[in-house]
Design an enzyme around this catalytic site. Sequence first.
Site, PDB file in Angstrom:
ATOM      1  N   CYS A   2       0.860  -1.214   0.076  1.00  0.00           N
ATOM      2  CA  CYS A   2      -0.061  -0.138  -0.123  1.00  0.00           C
ATOM      3  C   CYS A   2       0.791   1.301   0.077  1.00  0.00           C
ATOM      4  CB  CYS A   2      -0.747   0.096   1.306  1.00  0.00           C
ATOM      5  SG  CYS A   2      -1.836  -1.333   1.561  1.00  0.00           S
ATOM      6  N   ARG A  27       5.097   0.105  -6.209  1.00  0.00           N
ATOM      7  CA  ARG A  27       5.039  -0.899  -4.642  1.00  0.00           C
ATOM      8  C   ARG A  27       4.125  -1.897  -4.923  1.00  0.00           C
ATOM      9  NH1 ARG A  27       6.756   2.728  -0.612  1.00  0.00           N
ATOM     10  NH2 ARG A  27       5.620   1.582   1.022  1.00  0.00           N
ATOM     11  N   TRP A  73      -3.115  -2.734  -1.415  1.00  0.00           N
ATOM     12  CA  TRP A  73      -2.434  -4.211  -1.677  1.00  0.00           C
ATOM     13  C   TRP A  73      -3.353  -5.139  -0.746  1.00  0.00           C
ATOM     14  CZ3 TRP A  73       0.152  -8.417   0.524  1.00  0.00           C
ATOM     15  CH2 TRP A  73       0.499  -9.449  -0.303  1.00  0.00           C
ATOM     16  N   ASN A  99      -1.824   2.066   5.559  1.00  0.00           N
ATOM     17  CA  ASN A  99      -1.031   1.229   5.240  1.00  0.00           C
ATOM     18  C   ASN A  99      -0.393   0.180   6.508  1.00  0.00           C
ATOM     19  OD1 ASN A  99       1.070  -0.372   4.145  1.00  0.00           O
ATOM     20  ND2 ASN A  99       2.566   1.482   3.781  1.00  0.00           N
ATOM     21  N   GLY A 100      -0.604  -0.969   6.351  1.00  0.00           N
ATOM     22  CA  GLY A 100      -0.146  -1.819   7.519  1.00  0.00           C
ATOM     23  C   GLY A 100      -0.974  -2.760   7.912  1.00  0.00           C
ATOM     24  N   GLU A 474      18.299 -17.386  -7.944  1.00  0.00           N
ATOM     25  CA  GLU A 474      17.695 -16.042  -8.627  1.00  0.00           C
ATOM     26  C   GLU A 474      17.110 -15.917  -9.853  1.00  0.00           C
ATOM     27  OE1 GLU A 474      17.228 -13.261  -7.074  1.00  0.00           O
ATOM     28  OE2 GLU A 474      17.195 -11.699  -8.689  1.00  0.00           O
ATOM     29  N   LYS A 478      13.355 -14.927 -10.882  1.00  0.00           N
ATOM     30  CA  LYS A 478      13.047 -13.482 -11.737  1.00  0.00           C
ATOM     31  C   LYS A 478      12.007 -14.148 -12.661  1.00  0.00           C
ATOM     32  CE  LYS A 478      14.294 -11.027 -10.128  1.00  0.00           C
ATOM     33  NZ  LYS A 478      14.913 -10.486  -9.094  1.00  0.00           N
ATOM     34  N   GLU A 481       8.437 -14.675 -11.173  1.00  0.00           N
ATOM     35  CA  GLU A 481       7.678 -13.824 -10.522  1.00  0.00           C
ATOM     36  C   GLU A 481       7.002 -12.826 -11.774  1.00  0.00           C
ATOM     37  OE1 GLU A 481       9.786 -10.670  -8.268  1.00  0.00           O
ATOM     38  OE2 GLU A 481      11.508 -11.097  -9.260  1.00  0.00           O
ATOM     39  N   HIS A 497      18.028 -36.201  -7.428  1.00  0.00           N
ATOM     40  CA  HIS A 497      17.007 -36.839  -6.236  1.00  0.00           C
ATOM     41  C   HIS A 497      15.765 -36.857  -6.012  1.00  0.00           C
ATOM     42  CE1 HIS A 497      21.139 -38.239  -4.666  1.00  0.00           C
ATOM     43  NE2 HIS A 497      21.374 -36.657  -5.370  1.00  0.00           N
ATOM     44  N   LYS A 592       6.513  -4.156  -4.316  1.00  0.00           N
ATOM     45  CA  LYS A 592       7.747  -3.917  -4.218  1.00  0.00           C
ATOM     46  C   LYS A 592       8.268  -3.814  -2.681  1.00  0.00           C
ATOM     47  CE  LYS A 592      11.802  -2.654  -6.105  1.00  0.00           C
ATOM     48  NZ  LYS A 592      12.644  -3.789  -6.861  1.00  0.00           N
TER      49      LYS A 592
END
Length: 597
Positions: A2, A27, A73, A99-100, A474, A478, A481, A497, A592
């Site tokens: 948010c 964000r 969000w 926000n929170g 990584e 990438k 996402e 395995h 973000k």
Amino acid sequence: MCGIVGYNGKNQAAEILLAGLEKLEYRGYDSAGMAFQTEDGLVQYKEKGRVADLRKAVDGSLESSVGIGHTRWATHGVPDRKNSHPHQSATGRFTLVHNGVIENYEKLKNSYLKDVPFASDTDTEVIVQLVEHFAEEGLMTGEAFRKALSLLHGSYAIALLDEQAPEMIFVAKNRSPLLVGVSEDCNVVASDAMAMLQVTDQFIELHDGEVVLLGRGGVTIETLEGEKIERAPYTAELDMSDIEKGTYPHYMLKEIDEQPGVIRKIMEAYSTEDGTLTIEPAIRQAFRRADRLYIIAAGTSYHAGLVGKEYIEKLAGLPAEVHISSEFGYNMPLLSEKPLFLFITQSGETADSRQVLVKVKALGYPAITMTNVPGSTLSREADHTLLLHAGPEIAVASTKAYTAQLAVLAISAYCLGDGACDFDLKQELGIAANAIETLTDAKQEMESLAAELLDNKRNAFFLGRGLDYYVSLEGALKLKEISYIQAEGFAGGELKHGTIALIEEGTPVIALATQRNVSANLRGNVKEVTARGANACIISMEGDSEPGDRLILPHIHDLLTPLAAVIPLQLLSYYASLQRGCDVDKPRNLAKSVTVE
Ligand code: F6R
């Protein structure tokens, strides 16, 4: 996550707030809204979806110079109009953005607001209803606001409007980012300075538990108990060009291209006047006193931490462990006698990492934050900060912050080793920056590779050994996402395995073979998957390549190969995302700055 903006000034608020919300889009969010004080009372707009939809909904003839805005969000309640902010009290007198997360909202509802009709499924609404509840009991707005805040458990950045005090915005912060901006024409509030850079570059940091009365002519900061606080503004050293896409189609591509420049900037920032690499003496001391380093991070920063552990152990001789922050805080391992904590966080706001920082500080342990954002929460709360100097990273998928993290980790480890290494890191970083430049120029090749390997694929595997394994994690993150292809990174020997059962005709396997000591083993693992039909693509390094390798990286120092090896993986993900028509910079469900646990 948010984002909040608020404006109280001489000009029309709507366009400023919309432009501010657009700057906060990076964000991550799923709905947006705004509220304004007007001569005819409070007017609000909310839309599910993009700020562009909100922009269309706003009445062009709206007259207002006091307003608040929000990108949401979703945490409590699905992303829809009803749950998007602003939220209003039952009578409509108070309107608020938040926000929170309010952890005790159910309890507060039951204790104070049993008869109040709630309009949304959010935790947020309880705050605005509480303010009204206490105002109805006879408290002035500021007092009712404080009383409500004193009951909240959780994190919040809040901007509140009162229809009966139309010249004021009431603001509060606890564990969620929020800044106040000041200028002659207006005073503003924002989750991130870049949202309000359009009207001022003078910002005041807010600390947890502070309340702000944001008037047009002045700003008063107080503690929750009402004690006044004087804090001078600082100049936000952001350039508008840092936060604009310029001629690039996406921020991600711009940020990928910025990486060589970032590495060079870091070398400069961490050099003495005579050009020797250095870190602050106090940070060196903190490392010297420690018998073990605990690296704490999430996501991409965690992947950088894995590489960092190798640097710290190999170059500085200090044992190091890397932990996922959301796990570590709730299940701490036995600690060494003199632990030092290093928090790696691009944003400096990640709630998962912050909860660990709070816990280790309470235990009295020293902590360093490595971050891209000076003045961020984790930077302020740790004993020391190592800055990344990467410039604002706007695309949700982290690219330049990751390579910056690797470079700062390498420099820190090298400086702690007191130059005892048999190579000149500065020279090697320069070579790495040039290699990155060569690789970012190979866009067409990566675009074709993405089409050839990943078109219509459901899944993809990344293999590597040693440092390459960490880079493969990584690379997989990438790809998944931003393209939504299910992707996993594996240590080369590990696939057989269990996971090799998933390999079928045409399954893409991207194998990194830059680590000379294990490249033969890795090539063996590639044979195992190609024998079962995988479409393998080997990325190797000059001097250790073999015919048939799909991409050969320019030669750089063995320890620095992650800096170069990650570049084709970033570009591959970028093009795979584009080819699938995904929203590259704002992938679904992601934020973000992850400010909730
Ligand atoms: C992925 C990505 C995330 C972040 C993670 C931690 O591209 O950006 O995985 O790395 O959310 O964020 P910071 O580094 O801000 O703590």
